[in-house]
Design a protein around this motif. Structure first.
Motif, PDB file in Angstrom:
ATOM      1  N   GLY A  87      38.321  45.695  34.244  1.00 19.70           N
ATOM      2  CA  GLY A  87      37.595  44.475  34.580  1.00 19.70           C
ATOM      3  C   GLY A  87      37.100  43.735  33.348  1.00 19.70           C
ATOM      4  O   GLY A  87      37.177  42.505  33.283  1.00 19.70           O
ATOM      5  N   ILE A 107      44.705  33.912  38.581  1.00 17.63           N
ATOM      6  CA  ILE A 107      44.012  35.203  38.508  1.00 17.63           C
ATOM      7  C   ILE A 107      42.615  35.090  39.110  1.00 17.63           C
ATOM      8  O   ILE A 107      42.166  35.992  39.834  1.00 17.63           O
ATOM      9  N   ARG A 108      41.930  34.002  38.823  1.00 14.56           N
ATOM     10  CA  ARG A 108      40.595  33.808  39.404  1.00 14.56           C
ATOM     11  C   ARG A 108      40.668  33.734  40.929  1.00 14.56           C
ATOM     12  O   ARG A 108      39.803  34.268  41.635  1.00 14.56           O
ATOM     13  N   ASN A 111      41.239  37.179  42.226  1.00 12.49           N
ATOM     14  CA  ASN A 111      40.020  37.956  42.038  1.00 12.49           C
ATOM     15  C   ASN A 111      38.981  37.620  43.099  1.00 12.49           C
ATOM     16  O   ASN A 111      38.289  38.507  43.614  1.00 12.49           O
ATOM     17  N   ASP A 112      38.873  36.341  43.446  1.00 13.43           N
ATOM     18  CA  ASP A 112      37.948  35.938  44.503  1.00 13.43           C
ATOM     19  C   ASP A 112      38.347  36.536  45.844  1.00 13.43           C
ATOM     20  O   ASP A 112      37.484  36.918  46.652  1.00 13.43           O
ATOM     21  N   LEU A 115      37.273  40.097  45.814  1.00 18.17           N
ATOM     22  CA  LEU A 115      35.826  40.213  45.941  1.00 18.17           C
ATOM     23  C   LEU A 115      35.384  40.170  47.400  1.00 18.17           C
ATOM     24  O   LEU A 115      34.445  40.862  47.795  1.00 18.17           O
ATOM     25  N   PRO A 152      37.186  43.593  40.524  1.00 16.11           N
ATOM     26  CA  PRO A 152      36.856  42.164  40.672  1.00 16.11           C
ATOM     27  C   PRO A 152      35.400  41.829  40.381  1.00 16.11           C
ATOM     28  O   PRO A 152      35.103  40.741  39.883  1.00 16.11           O
ATOM     29  N   VAL A 155      35.211  41.797  36.575  1.00 11.72           N
ATOM     30  CA  VAL A 155      35.934  40.632  36.056  1.00 11.72           C
ATOM     31  C   VAL A 155      35.074  39.381  36.162  1.00 11.72           C
ATOM     32  O   VAL A 155      34.952  38.601  35.196  1.00 11.72           O
ATOM     33  N   ARG A 156      34.471  39.153  37.327  1.00  3.62           N
ATOM     34  CA  ARG A 156      33.666  37.951  37.524  1.00  3.62           C
ATOM     35  C   ARG A 156      32.465  37.923  36.581  1.00  3.62           C
ATOM     36  O   ARG A 156      32.205  36.905  35.924  1.00  3.62           O
TER      37      ARG A 156
END
Length: 283
Positions: A87, A107-108, A111-112, A115, A152, A155-156
């Motif tokens: 992450g 990727i975002r 990732n969302d 999440l 995730p 990462v965020r």
């Protein structure tokens, strides 16, 4: 006319404020009811036996939750070791290299989705990926499922914290001749260190009470086991099974275990919030 318009705006504002406070009050009321029930039913079982004795056989008295507690600690620790570096590296790429690129946006988006994805879906994915291929449940599969949930979140938080670091710090380090990777590790990471730790703590709090992924991966074990290649006892699944059992002692242990998880998650969240607040004050 202006006075009438002003009075109408004040009335609408008060109405919206009243409804918002009522909704918040209803939510807090149910939260207090849940927590009070949990404390009343589980507080009596928070004794030394809870963390020093094994789970009792059906219908017997005494016993504790030592083996599921240790199993949860082991699998959660492995999940953090697996998921946190991935992450942090992914969040670093998004914040320092990808920025506004198309790949970074994709990727975002993914990732969302991760999440907000139900944890049972992740459990089914790891069941298909590992359990079926291995031919049996295992603590390794449970740890990997929890690690997928960790990634995730980290990462965020990593991306958000690194983007808060002023570009002037990076430019100053680059002006001194530092390579890009050294700027990131020696400047960006140091400036965002508290935020990175906060993200890891939030991820830990997220996976501490997960039950569904472990039902499909680690399953459970009534006995003490440190074999990561076999089913392993864990606190969330043990609470689930004990709460549905007809035995009063098992039900009491389920309440005490639920209170233990709740207190642990609450403490971790308080620490994470405190670190985040201190970071904001220093900034």
């Amino acid at each position: 006319m202006n006075n009438g318009f002003y009075r109408r705006r004040k009335l609408v504002n008060r109405l919206a404020l009243t409804l918002s406070m009522a909704a918040a009050g209803i939510g807090l009321l149910f939260l207090l009811l849940v927590l009070s029930t949990l404390v009343v039913r589980g507080l009596s079982g928070l004794t030394l036996d809870l963390v020093t004795r094994m789970t009792p056989p059906p219908g017997s008295e005494g016993g504790g939750l030592l083996n599921p507690i240790m199993g949860s600690i082991l699998m959660t620790g492995i999940a953090m070791l697996l998921g946190t570096p991935v992450g942090i590296l992914a969040g670093t790429w998004l914040a320092e290299y990808g920025r506004a690129g198309k790949l970074a946006g994709t990727i975002r988006f993914i990732n969302d989705i991760l999440l907000s994805a139900p944890s049972i879906i992740i459990g089914l994915f790891i069941y298909e990926l590992m359990v079926l291929r291995m031919g049996h449940f295992s603590a390794w599969a449970g740890a990997v499922a929890l690690a997928v949930i960790v990634v995730p979140v980290v990462v965020r938080t990593t991306e958000d914290m690194l983007r808060l670091v002023p570009d002037s710090l990076r430019e100053a380090a680059a002006a001194l001749g530092a390579a890009r990777w050294r700027v990131i590790t020696m400047v960006s990471y140091r400036a965002a260190r508290t935020g990175l730790v906060t993200g890891a703590l939030l991820a830990f709090a997220r996976i501490s009470g997960e039950t569904a992924p472990l039902l499909f991966t680690a399953l459970n074990n009534q006995f003490w086991s440190t074999n990561l290649n076999a089913p392993m006892a864990n606190l969330p699944v043990t609470i689930f099974q004990f709460a549905l059992s007809p035995y009063e002692r098992w039900q009491a242990l389920a309440w005490s275990g639920a209170l233990l998880i709740t207190v642990t998650i609450l403490a971790v969240n308080i620490v994470a919030r405190s670190l985040s607040r201190n970071k904001g004050n220093r900034t």
